[in-house]
Design a protein around this motif. Structure first.
Motif, PDB file in Angstrom:
ATOM      1  N   GLY A 159      -8.702  -1.588  -4.557  1.00  0.00           N
ATOM      2  CA  GLY A 159      -7.545  -0.868  -5.079  1.00  0.00           C
ATOM      3  C   GLY A 159      -7.230   0.421  -4.358  1.00  0.00           C
ATOM      4  O   GLY A 159      -6.172   1.019  -4.599  1.00  0.00           O
ATOM      5  N   HIS A 160      -8.126   0.875  -3.465  1.00  0.00           N
ATOM      6  CA  HIS A 160      -7.917   2.150  -2.773  1.00  0.00           C
ATOM      7  C   HIS A 160      -8.484   2.111  -1.362  1.00  0.00           C
ATOM      8  O   HIS A 160      -9.374   1.313  -1.048  1.00  0.00           O
ATOM      9  CB  HIS A 160      -8.615   3.296  -3.525  1.00  0.00           C
ATOM     10  CG  HIS A 160      -8.050   3.599  -4.861  1.00  0.00           C
ATOM     11  ND1 HIS A 160      -6.957   4.411  -5.070  1.00  0.00           N
ATOM     12  CD2 HIS A 160      -8.443   3.203  -6.100  1.00  0.00           C
ATOM     13  CE1 HIS A 160      -6.693   4.495  -6.356  1.00  0.00           C
ATOM     14  NE2 HIS A 160      -7.586   3.771  -7.002  1.00  0.00           N
ATOM     15  N   SER A 204       0.816  -1.219   0.000  1.00  0.00           N
ATOM     16  CA  SER A 204       0.000   0.000   0.000  1.00  0.00           C
ATOM     17  C   SER A 204       0.847   1.264   0.000  1.00  0.00           C
ATOM     18  O   SER A 204       1.975   1.279   0.490  1.00  0.00           O
ATOM     19  CB  SER A 204      -0.919  -0.003   1.227  1.00  0.00           C
ATOM     20  OG  SER A 204      -1.688  -1.190   1.276  1.00  0.00           O
ATOM     21  N   VAL A 240      -3.353   3.904  -2.627  1.00  0.00           N
ATOM     22  CA  VAL A 240      -3.428   2.831  -3.621  1.00  0.00           C
ATOM     23  C   VAL A 240      -2.911   1.519  -3.030  1.00  0.00           C
ATOM     24  O   VAL A 240      -1.913   1.498  -2.300  1.00  0.00           O
ATOM     25  CB  VAL A 240      -2.594   3.201  -4.864  1.00  0.00           C
ATOM     26  CG1 VAL A 240      -2.628   2.068  -5.891  1.00  0.00           C
ATOM     27  CG2 VAL A 240      -3.111   4.494  -5.477  1.00  0.00           C
ATOM     28  N   GLY A 288       0.848   0.044  -8.734  1.00  0.00           N
ATOM     29  CA  GLY A 288       0.796   1.289  -7.985  1.00  0.00           C
ATOM     30  C   GLY A 288       1.144   2.533  -8.761  1.00  0.00           C
ATOM     31  O   GLY A 288       1.053   2.590  -9.994  1.00  0.00           O
ATOM     32  N   ASP A 321      -2.524   5.391 -11.981  1.00  0.00           N
ATOM     33  CA  ASP A 321      -2.226   5.074 -10.588  1.00  0.00           C
ATOM     34  C   ASP A 321      -2.161   3.572 -10.307  1.00  0.00           C
ATOM     35  O   ASP A 321      -1.945   3.169  -9.161  1.00  0.00           O
ATOM     36  CB  ASP A 321      -3.244   5.742  -9.653  1.00  0.00           C
ATOM     37  CG  ASP A 321      -4.683   5.488 -10.046  1.00  0.00           C
ATOM     38  OD1 ASP A 321      -4.955   5.227 -11.231  1.00  0.00           O
ATOM     39  OD2 ASP A 321      -5.564   5.567  -9.168  1.00  0.00           O
ATOM     40  N   HIS A 322      -2.326   2.760 -11.343  1.00  0.00           N
ATOM     41  CA  HIS A 322      -2.255   1.303 -11.166  1.00  0.00           C
ATOM     42  C   HIS A 322      -1.186   0.643 -12.042  1.00  0.00           C
ATOM     43  O   HIS A 322      -0.986  -0.557 -11.952  1.00  0.00           O
ATOM     44  CB  HIS A 322      -3.617   0.674 -11.454  1.00  0.00           C
ATOM     45  CG  HIS A 322      -4.668   1.079 -10.467  1.00  0.00           C
ATOM     46  ND1 HIS A 322      -4.925   0.369  -9.323  1.00  0.00           N
ATOM     47  CD2 HIS A 322      -5.487   2.153 -10.432  1.00  0.00           C
ATOM     48  CE1 HIS A 322      -5.879   0.969  -8.628  1.00  0.00           C
ATOM     49  NE2 HIS A 322      -6.234   2.066  -9.280  1.00  0.00           N
ATOM     50  N   GLU A 373      -4.452   9.038  -2.707  1.00  0.00           N
ATOM     51  CA  GLU A 373      -5.281   7.978  -3.294  1.00  0.00           C
ATOM     52  C   GLU A 373      -5.217   6.664  -2.506  1.00  0.00           C
ATOM     53  O   GLU A 373      -6.027   5.779  -2.736  1.00  0.00           O
ATOM     54  CB  GLU A 373      -4.868   7.716  -4.744  1.00  0.00           C
ATOM     55  CG  GLU A 373      -5.294   8.823  -5.692  1.00  0.00           C
ATOM     56  CD  GLU A 373      -5.430   8.310  -7.113  1.00  0.00           C
ATOM     57  OE1 GLU A 373      -4.872   7.244  -7.435  1.00  0.00           O
ATOM     58  OE2 GLU A 373      -6.117   8.979  -7.900  1.00  0.00           O
ATOM     59  N   ASP A 404     -10.684  -0.877  -9.052  1.00  0.00           N
ATOM     60  CA  ASP A 404     -11.428   0.374  -8.833  1.00  0.00           C
ATOM     61  C   ASP A 404     -12.929   0.200  -9.003  1.00  0.00           C
ATOM     62  O   ASP A 404     -13.661   1.195  -9.040  1.00  0.00           O
ATOM     63  CB  ASP A 404     -10.927   1.451  -9.795  1.00  0.00           C
ATOM     64  CG  ASP A 404      -9.671   2.142  -9.280  1.00  0.00           C
ATOM     65  OD1 ASP A 404      -9.084   1.644  -8.306  1.00  0.00           O
ATOM     66  OD2 ASP A 404      -9.281   3.170  -9.860  1.00  0.00           O
ATOM     67  N   ASP A 457      -1.617  -5.202 -10.129  1.00  0.00           N
ATOM     68  CA  ASP A 457      -1.290  -3.785 -10.281  1.00  0.00           C
ATOM     69  C   ASP A 457       0.078  -3.460  -9.685  1.00  0.00           C
ATOM     70  O   ASP A 457       0.641  -4.246  -8.909  1.00  0.00           O
ATOM     71  CB  ASP A 457      -2.371  -2.884  -9.689  1.00  0.00           C
ATOM     72  CG  ASP A 457      -3.690  -2.966 -10.465  1.00  0.00           C
ATOM     73  OD1 ASP A 457      -3.662  -3.338 -11.648  1.00  0.00           O
ATOM     74  OD2 ASP A 457      -4.742  -2.653  -9.874  1.00  0.00           O
ATOM     75  N   SER A 507      -1.717  -2.471  -4.133  1.00  0.00           N
ATOM     76  CA  SER A 507      -1.398  -3.569  -5.040  1.00  0.00           C
ATOM     77  C   SER A 507      -1.356  -4.833  -4.184  1.00  0.00           C
ATOM     78  O   SER A 507      -1.225  -4.748  -2.966  1.00  0.00           O
ATOM     79  CB  SER A 507      -0.046  -3.339  -5.725  1.00  0.00           C
ATOM     80  OG  SER A 507      -0.019  -2.087  -6.387  1.00  0.00           O
TER      81      SER A 507
END
Length: 258
Positions: free
Chosen positions: A215-216, A19, A27, A44, A72-73, A25, A177, A42, A29
């Protein structure tokens, strides 16, 4: 376990959330370890070197699975050579995201204190990944990691090629997302609110979900959130609000921006 930029949390002893909590955000993974290969869902933001984290957690070859091609991924995609993406997002991966790089750079460092950034990070060197995926994913495809299997679920709406990954044996649903606590975005020109609703219906019909791994934001998500979001989309559809431009719709633990 803390790293320079990333926070690593165990979902179980062979599943890790990687993270980026220092970014607005937040984010996530996910690294999933099988017996033969590891899967990284993902990569990140690309602010820190996520490969250094995966290398510290496993010696297995790592296959990157892209939930969707948004900046962002896919920030760390250039660090890996085995990348998969759904066929409907492959054009953006090959040719680039149609968003000005200067806008992305602004969002990348917005609100982030400089002392929290990795020492070797330079915003002037930042670029968005473009490249040829090794594998094109299809709905219903099964990915065998060796004693672990992930099911690819095409869940468009947030992007044309958005996917979720479902690990039935553990009841893990990696939602990218599509679903998380926070604001769900379906207002961009490339989004489709009706497809988004159909994708929520699709995941709500899964036999067994024990953990939602988004994802967030918060990685502790009650599985009831799937039903709550489905009901919200149903209400919007009934009121003829399930369309671009209808605004921001607020609920108890999430919002839907259309």
């Amino acid at each position: 376990m803390k790293a320079t930029w990333f926070t690593v949390e165990e979902v179980d002893n062979k599943t890790f959330a990687i993270s980026e909590y220092n970014h607005w955000e937040k984010v996530h993974s996910y690294l999933i370890l099988g017996n033969k290969i590891a899967c990284l869902i993902d990569t990140g933001l690309g602010i820190g070197n996520i490969k250094q984290i995966t290398d510290s957690l496993t010696d297995l070859p790592v296959k990157v699975i892209t939930t969707h091609v948004h900046w962002d991924h896919i920030g760390g995609h250039s660090l890996f050579d085995n990348i998969s993406v759904h066929e409907n997002d492959v054009e953006w991966m090959r040719n680039g995201i149609p968003v000005p790089i200067d806008n992305i750079k602004i969002n990348l460092v917005k609100g982030v204190r400089k002392e929290l950034l990795p020492e070797n990070f330079n915003i002037n060197d930042y670029d968005i990944f473009k490249g040829e995926p090794r594998h094109i994913l299809n709905d219903g495809e099964k990915i065998n990691l060796g004693n672990r299997e992930l099911l690819v679920l095409h869940t468009p709406g947030h992007s044309p090629g958005h996917i979720c990954l479902y690990e039935k044996e553990r009841g893990y649903l990696y939602t990218g997302d599509l679903l998380y606590k926070g604001t769900l975005y379906a207002f961009y020109p490339s989004t489709n609110p009706n497809d988004y609703y159909k994708s929520i219906i699709k995941i709500s019909k899964l036999d067994y979900v024990d953990k939602i791994l988004p994802g967030h934001n918060d990685i502790v998500v009650n599985k009831k959130l799937i039903i709550e979001i489905r009901q919200a989309f149903e209400e919007l559809k009934e009121k003829d609000l399930l369309k671009h431009g209808s605004g921001l719709h607020e609920y108890s633990s999430f919002k839907i921006k259309l």
